[in-house]
Design an enzyme around this catalytic site. Structure first.
Site, PDB file in Angstrom:
ATOM      1  N   TYR A  33      53.149  38.198  36.923  1.00 17.96           N
ATOM      2  CA  TYR A  33      53.280  38.710  38.289  1.00 17.96           C
ATOM      3  C   TYR A  33      54.221  37.828  39.111  1.00 17.96           C
ATOM      4  CZ  TYR A  33      49.335  41.187  36.395  1.00 17.96           C
ATOM      5  OH  TYR A  33      48.530  41.926  35.555  1.00 17.96           O
ATOM      6  N   GLY A  64      47.159  40.804  30.230  1.00 16.76           N
ATOM      7  CA  GLY A  64      48.472  40.534  30.811  1.00 16.76           C
ATOM      8  C   GLY A  64      48.581  39.059  31.140  1.00 16.76           C
ATOM      9  N   CYS A 117      62.748  34.787  56.299  1.00 15.91           N
ATOM     10  CA  CYS A 117      62.388  34.755  57.714  1.00 15.91           C
ATOM     11  C   CYS A 117      60.982  35.289  57.948  1.00 15.91           C
ATOM     12  CB  CYS A 117      63.393  35.595  58.498  1.00 15.91           C
ATOM     13  SG  CYS A 117      65.069  35.262  57.972  1.00 15.91           S
TER      14      CYS A 117
HETATM   15  C1  LIG Z   1      47.171  45.069  35.563  1.00 17.13           C
HETATM   16  C2  LIG Z   1      46.402  45.734  34.510  1.00 17.13           C
HETATM   17  C3  LIG Z   1      46.070  45.058  33.328  1.00 17.13           C
HETATM   18  C4  LIG Z   1      46.380  43.610  33.085  1.00 17.13           C
HETATM   19  O1  LIG Z   1      45.620  42.794  33.902  1.00 17.13           O
HETATM   20  P1  LIG Z   1      45.629  41.191  33.690  1.00 17.13           P
HETATM   21  O2  LIG Z   1      44.717  40.710  34.727  1.00 17.13           O
HETATM   22  O3  LIG Z   1      47.021  40.736  33.886  1.00 17.13           O
HETATM   23  O4  LIG Z   1      45.123  40.943  32.313  1.00 17.13           O
HETATM   24  C5  LIG Z   1      45.430  45.772  32.331  1.00 17.13           C
HETATM   25  N1  LIG Z   1      45.094  47.082  32.498  1.00 17.13           N
HETATM   26  C6  LIG Z   1      45.371  47.746  33.636  1.00 17.13           C
HETATM   27  C7  LIG Z   1      44.995  49.163  33.748  1.00 17.13           C
HETATM   28  C8  LIG Z   1      46.035  47.107  34.674  1.00 17.13           C
HETATM   29  O5  LIG Z   1      46.303  47.775  35.799  1.00 17.13           O
END
Ligand SMILES: *Cc1c(COP(=O)(O)O)cnc(C)c1O
Length: 418
Positions: free
Chosen positions: A372, A275, A343
């Site tokens: 994120y 991600g 706030c």
């Molecule tokens: C959040 C998540 C990812 C991605 O994580 P990154 O650190 O953004 O690469 C992959 N697999 C699962 C199951 C996740 O919860």
């Protein structure tokens, strides 16, 4: 490597001046570079060249339709954690056969939807969940493809809130409990035991935790094979970190080598769920300075983006570099807290750091905000959720309109008894 750079003192995204976008769209807004998104996806994918693999981009890092559509077009699969992400993924054009579904709290309705669409695999996080999946698949006349998520008890050495593979975390099952669950799954009529899965955390900046986790998966795969349970898919999750400040995470190539070595000799298909590493440095948050305020002990720079727009500094004490959109002649920096309009004392983008000496009206780029960022944005304090923009070469498109006040009360109603 990303495509945000200065051109004649003006910060640009690829070939477009950020000031020009702010002029048209207003502030604050998220801005993504098409070239950077593409390059990051391809560099990651190429690290596994020659392997039987599926790169399933993790939707929760950034799930806007345009971003998802771009990755679907590059041949990505999708990692989802909710029915909402399944909906988004399908709308953006992902083939259900490339979607994997993780998460400890899948509801019956979400499981049904995943089964009806024929997704690639459900990553199971508990025994009751597996029992529910088996029951729902039976009711729907389907066979559910599953993997068991293993919690390998490996310390990813990252922020505790984003560490997920320790015994004390809520995710997955211990190796021993996983073996038990595989034995039960083998005897269930409506599940197909396809794979094994783990995801040990996020923003991991060393290769060792990945190697350790994979070694534990491998032991399990071998033990299962001795019991006649053949694992065909190994999902190693996501978690590879990026440089926000001075971190030096492994290059995807080195990460690829670690995974390749960990799987050597196994006849399995590899699934990856990156991600942050794909989108993190492909996006920024652009905000305008509203006021300067000098307190007795501290100087503050009040900007028009708050913790509701980017919560990472408040939630994880995360570092985001701040760049002036217009380079000042001397490049002066001052010690100040950059704070938002919310706030809460936790409403800051940076604290106790030297930041560009920006005046009211100036624009600041909050770097590394592609992951994120928007997905964690909220309407707290009835602030409008911000706009998102994507640049490709010399063109930009608004990929999400800024909300309006009418959006704020959409779906609300006042009952008759009032
Ligand atoms: C959040 C998540 C990812 C991605 O994580 P990154 O650190 O953004 O690469 C992959 N697999 C699962 C199951 C996740 O919860």
């Amino acid at each position: 490597m990303h495509h945000f750079q200065y051109n004649d003192g003006r910060l640009c995204c690829e070939g477009v001046s950020i000031e020009a976008i702010a002029e048209q769209v207003g502030t604050p807004f998220y801005l993504y570079s098409h070239a950077t998104l593409t390059r990051h996806f391809q560099a990651f994918d190429q690290a596994f060249e020659g392997m039987d693999r599926m790169v399933c981009y993790s939707a929760k890092a950034n799930s806007s339709q345009a971003v998802l559509r771009l990755f679907a077009g590059l041949g990505s699969g999708l990692d989802i954690v909710s029915g909402g992400e399944l909906y988004r993924g399908l709308k953006a054009g992902f083939d259900p056969a490339t979607i994997v579904y993780s998460g400890v709290g899948k509801t019956a309705a979400e499981i049904d939807s995943a089964l009806e669409h024929g997704i690639f695999m459900l990553n199971v996080e508990s025994r009751p969940e597996l029992e529910l999946i088996n029951a729902r698949a039976g009711a729907l006349g389907r066979c559910a493809p599953v993997a068991v998520r293993v919690n390998p008890d490996v310390d990813p050495r990252t922020h505790p809130y984003i560490s997920t593979g320790l015994k004390k975390n809520k995710f997955g099952l211990s190796p021993q409990a996983a073996i038990e669950l595989y034995r039960q799954a083998r005897d269930m009529a409506h599940v197909d035991v396809k794979g094994i899965d783990c995801h040990i955390g996020s923003q991991i900046t060393e290769a060792a935790p990945f190697r350790d986790a994979l070694a534990r998966l491998r032991e399990l795969i071998e033990q299962l094979a001795r019991e006649g349970i053949a694992i065909r898919v190994v999902d190693v999750g996501g978690g590879l970190g990026i440089t926000y400040h001075d971190e030096q995470p492994p290059h995807p190539m080195d990460y690829g080598t670690a995974i390749r070595e960990g799987l050597a000799g196994l006849d399995v298909r590899l699934v990856l769920e990156p991600g942050r590493v794909i989108v993190g440095n492909a996006g920024i948050l652009v905000t305008r300075v509203l006021y300067r305020k000098d307190g007795d002990q501290k100087r503050f720079m009040v900007v028009d983006a708050g913790m509701n727009d980017l919560i990472r500094p408040s939630l994880y004490d995360a570092f985001h570099d701040l760049w002036p959109v217009r380079e000042a002649a001397g490049g002066q920096r001052i010690r100040a807290d950059v704070v938002g309009p919310i706030c809460e004392t936790g409403d800051f983008l940076s604290r106790d750091r030297d930041v560009p000496d920006a005046a009211p009206g100036d624009l600041l780029a909050v770097m590394s905000a592609g992951a994120y960022g928007f997905t964690m944005a909220s309407n707290y304090c009835s602030r409008l959720r911000l706009a998102e923009v994507m640049v490709r070469d010399d063109a930009f498109g608004v990929i999400r309109e800024r909300q309006t006040y009418a959006d704020l009360i959409h779906g609300e109603s006042i009952p008759d008894f009032l």
